[in-house]
Write a protein that holds these residues in place. Sequence first.
Motif, PDB file in Angstrom:
ATOM      1  N   ASP A  70       0.850  -1.405  -0.017  1.00 44.42           N
ATOM      2  CA  ASP A  70      -0.123  -0.164  -0.111  1.00 44.42           C
ATOM      3  C   ASP A  70       0.967   1.268   0.001  1.00 44.42           C
ATOM      4  O   ASP A  70       0.425   2.427  -0.408  1.00 44.42           O
ATOM      5  CB  ASP A  70      -1.097   0.196   1.172  1.00 44.42           C
ATOM      6  CG  ASP A  70      -1.922  -1.134   1.153  1.00 44.42           C
ATOM      7  OD1 ASP A  70      -2.428  -1.502   0.017  1.00 44.42           O
ATOM      8  OD2 ASP A  70      -2.309  -1.629   2.246  1.00 44.42           O
ATOM      9  N   THR A  71       2.035   1.021   0.405  1.00 45.17           N
ATOM     10  CA  THR A  71       3.127   2.321   0.350  1.00 45.17           C
ATOM     11  C   THR A  71       3.461   2.681  -0.739  1.00 45.17           C
ATOM     12  O   THR A  71       4.282   3.524  -0.894  1.00 45.17           O
ATOM     13  CB  THR A  71       4.137   2.078   1.506  1.00 45.17           C
ATOM     14  OG1 THR A  71       4.806   0.743   1.045  1.00 45.17           O
ATOM     15  CG2 THR A  71       3.272   2.085   2.917  1.00 45.17           C
ATOM     16  N   ILE A  72       3.510   1.538  -2.027  1.00 45.17           N
ATOM     17  CA  ILE A  72       4.072   2.199  -3.447  1.00 45.17           C
ATOM     18  C   ILE A  72       3.523   3.191  -4.020  1.00 45.17           C
ATOM     19  O   ILE A  72       2.284   3.701  -3.791  1.00 45.17           O
ATOM     20  CB  ILE A  72       3.736   0.956  -4.314  1.00 45.17           C
ATOM     21  CG1 ILE A  72       4.286  -0.517  -3.694  1.00 45.17           C
ATOM     22  CG2 ILE A  72       4.573   1.325  -5.542  1.00 45.17           C
ATOM     23  CD1 ILE A  72       3.861  -1.802  -4.349  1.00 45.17           C
ATOM     24  N   SER A  73       4.433   4.104  -4.342  1.00 46.93           N
ATOM     25  CA  SER A  73       3.747   5.583  -4.869  1.00 46.93           C
ATOM     26  C   SER A  73       3.063   5.323  -6.240  1.00 46.93           C
ATOM     27  O   SER A  73       3.482   4.240  -6.855  1.00 46.93           O
ATOM     28  CB  SER A  73       5.077   6.281  -4.863  1.00 46.93           C
ATOM     29  OG  SER A  73       5.747   5.810  -6.115  1.00 46.93           O
ATOM     30  N   LYS A  74       2.030   6.190  -6.502  1.00 46.23           N
ATOM     31  CA  LYS A  74       1.543   5.919  -7.749  1.00 46.23           C
ATOM     32  C   LYS A  74       2.203   6.037  -8.849  1.00 46.23           C
ATOM     33  O   LYS A  74       2.057   5.073  -9.826  1.00 46.23           O
ATOM     34  CB  LYS A  74       0.089   6.668  -7.592  1.00 46.23           C
ATOM     35  CG  LYS A  74      -0.756   6.479  -6.441  1.00 46.23           C
ATOM     36  CD  LYS A  74      -2.211   7.106  -6.751  1.00 46.23           C
ATOM     37  CE  LYS A  74      -3.045   7.048  -5.592  1.00 46.23           C
ATOM     38  NZ  LYS A  74      -4.343   7.975  -5.714  1.00 46.23           N
ATOM     39  N   PRO A  75       2.940   7.007  -9.049  1.00 39.18           N
ATOM     40  CA  PRO A  75       3.714   6.971 -10.330  1.00 39.18           C
ATOM     41  C   PRO A  75       4.829   5.597 -10.459  1.00 39.18           C
ATOM     42  O   PRO A  75       4.604   5.171 -11.674  1.00 39.18           O
ATOM     43  CB  PRO A  75       4.735   8.331  -9.943  1.00 39.18           C
ATOM     44  CG  PRO A  75       4.041   9.092  -8.984  1.00 39.18           C
ATOM     45  CD  PRO A  75       3.348   7.981  -7.989  1.00 39.18           C
TER      46      PRO A  75
ATOM     47  N   LEU B 242       3.944   2.604  -9.407  1.00 33.67           N
ATOM     48  CA  LEU B 242       3.143   1.438  -9.662  1.00 33.67           C
ATOM     49  C   LEU B 242       2.582   1.503 -10.882  1.00 33.67           C
ATOM     50  O   LEU B 242       2.508   0.704 -11.686  1.00 33.67           O
ATOM     51  CB  LEU B 242       1.919   1.438  -8.525  1.00 33.67           C
ATOM     52  CG  LEU B 242       1.074   0.404  -8.718  1.00 33.67           C
ATOM     53  CD1 LEU B 242       1.559  -1.001  -8.584  1.00 33.67           C
ATOM     54  CD2 LEU B 242      -0.145   0.418  -7.769  1.00 33.67           C
ATOM     55  N   HIS B 243       2.258   2.840 -11.299  1.00 30.07           N
ATOM     56  CA  HIS B 243       1.786   3.026 -12.776  1.00 30.07           C
ATOM     57  C   HIS B 243       2.925   2.662 -13.911  1.00 30.07           C
ATOM     58  O   HIS B 243       2.548   1.896 -14.820  1.00 30.07           O
ATOM     59  CB  HIS B 243       1.358   4.555 -12.940  1.00 30.07           C
ATOM     60  CG  HIS B 243       0.623   4.768 -14.170  1.00 30.07           C
ATOM     61  ND1 HIS B 243      -0.574   4.403 -14.657  1.00 30.07           N
ATOM     62  CD2 HIS B 243       1.109   5.534 -15.122  1.00 30.07           C
ATOM     63  CE1 HIS B 243      -0.753   4.919 -15.946  1.00 30.07           C
ATOM     64  NE2 HIS B 243       0.067   5.350 -16.114  1.00 30.07           N
ATOM     65  N   ASN B 244       4.033   3.199 -13.359  1.00 33.06           N
ATOM     66  CA  ASN B 244       5.208   2.995 -14.607  1.00 33.06           C
ATOM     67  C   ASN B 244       5.381   1.502 -14.621  1.00 33.06           C
ATOM     68  O   ASN B 244       5.326   0.852 -15.700  1.00 33.06           O
ATOM     69  CB  ASN B 244       6.149   3.750 -14.176  1.00 33.06           C
ATOM     70  CG  ASN B 244       7.693   3.365 -14.797  1.00 33.06           C
ATOM     71  OD1 ASN B 244       8.265   2.827 -14.807  1.00 33.06           O
ATOM     72  ND2 ASN B 244       7.431   4.286 -15.959  1.00 33.06           N
ATOM     73  N   THR B 245       5.468   0.922 -13.456  1.00 31.22           N
ATOM     74  CA  THR B 245       5.629  -0.720 -13.407  1.00 31.22           C
ATOM     75  C   THR B 245       4.814  -1.478 -14.125  1.00 31.22           C
ATOM     76  O   THR B 245       4.955  -2.378 -15.030  1.00 31.22           O
ATOM     77  CB  THR B 245       5.896  -1.003 -11.927  1.00 31.22           C
ATOM     78  OG1 THR B 245       6.494  -0.475 -11.423  1.00 31.22           O
ATOM     79  CG2 THR B 245       6.163  -2.671 -11.833  1.00 31.22           C
TER      80      THR B 245
ATOM     81  N   ARG C 200      11.387   5.986  -8.543  1.00 25.21           N
ATOM     82  CA  ARG C 200      10.115   6.376  -8.990  1.00 25.21           C
ATOM     83  C   ARG C 200       9.761   6.016 -10.252  1.00 25.21           C
ATOM     84  O   ARG C 200       8.631   5.804 -10.617  1.00 25.21           O
ATOM     85  CB  ARG C 200      10.032   8.025  -9.263  1.00 25.21           C
ATOM     86  CG  ARG C 200      10.126   8.877  -8.044  1.00 25.21           C
ATOM     87  CD  ARG C 200      10.289  10.266  -8.385  1.00 25.21           C
ATOM     88  NE  ARG C 200       8.886  10.711  -9.051  1.00 25.21           N
ATOM     89  CZ  ARG C 200       7.725  11.203  -8.626  1.00 25.21           C
ATOM     90  NH1 ARG C 200       7.526  10.952  -7.252  1.00 25.21           N
ATOM     91  NH2 ARG C 200       6.879  11.402  -9.426  1.00 25.21           N
TER      92      ARG C 200
END
Length: 247
Positions: free
Chosen positions: A4-9, A11-14, A67
Amino acid sequence: MSIDTISKPLLHNTLIALCVVFMASVFSYLVLRSHLLIGIGTIASAATLLLFIFALVIYALPSHNHRRFGAANVVTAIRAAIVSLVGATVLFAGERLVLEPALPALIALAMSALALDCVDGYLARRFRLVSALGARFDMEVDALLILVLSITVLLLEKAGGWVLLIGLMRYGFVLAQYPFPWLRAPLDDCFRRKLICVVQVGALCIIMLPFITPPVSTAIAAVALLLLFYSFTVDVLHLLRHAGEAR
């Protein structure tokens, strides 16, 4: 740190990177179908294994302190796709592998995965995206490739059942960490460890060549196993010594 602590950028990039690699991999599997003489079942198995690997990568994403997913991890993901295809092909071929005309293609795929192993580390250092996730991802793909190649060598009857120890040693080390927690301590980056990993893959690929037969293939496998055992022994003794000093 939880997922849950993963940054949205990040996670989105991954997710974008892994989705692109996955779709490109499935397309490549279909293209290679005629060369490897594989069916839809093999392709589906390879894709399923790749999805499982990518799910584990996403689960471990909190250990990636950047990031962006990074080009290095994308290369490792491509390597995972190659290993998944090789593994599924070997699984479905079984004992028929010795008769498979597609064996040279399998060897070429394994060697390409080995060649790319030199690329991901360079990219991680070049773009300053070195992370615990990248190191672990790379290591586990290497371990899976070695396991698959060990099984292949056994199916080809190039060595006895003991050759599986080459592929299982890494997993035995991981399992041993539960009764012996001191084995979980981090190890320094080591050229010896990387070199012996490359030797394992190279040796197993050489053994798979049609003109390499026992006792030559057996001797090559035995030397590879001894080198791997030596490397693990050095690491275990190092961890044991440091565990004793910490008490």
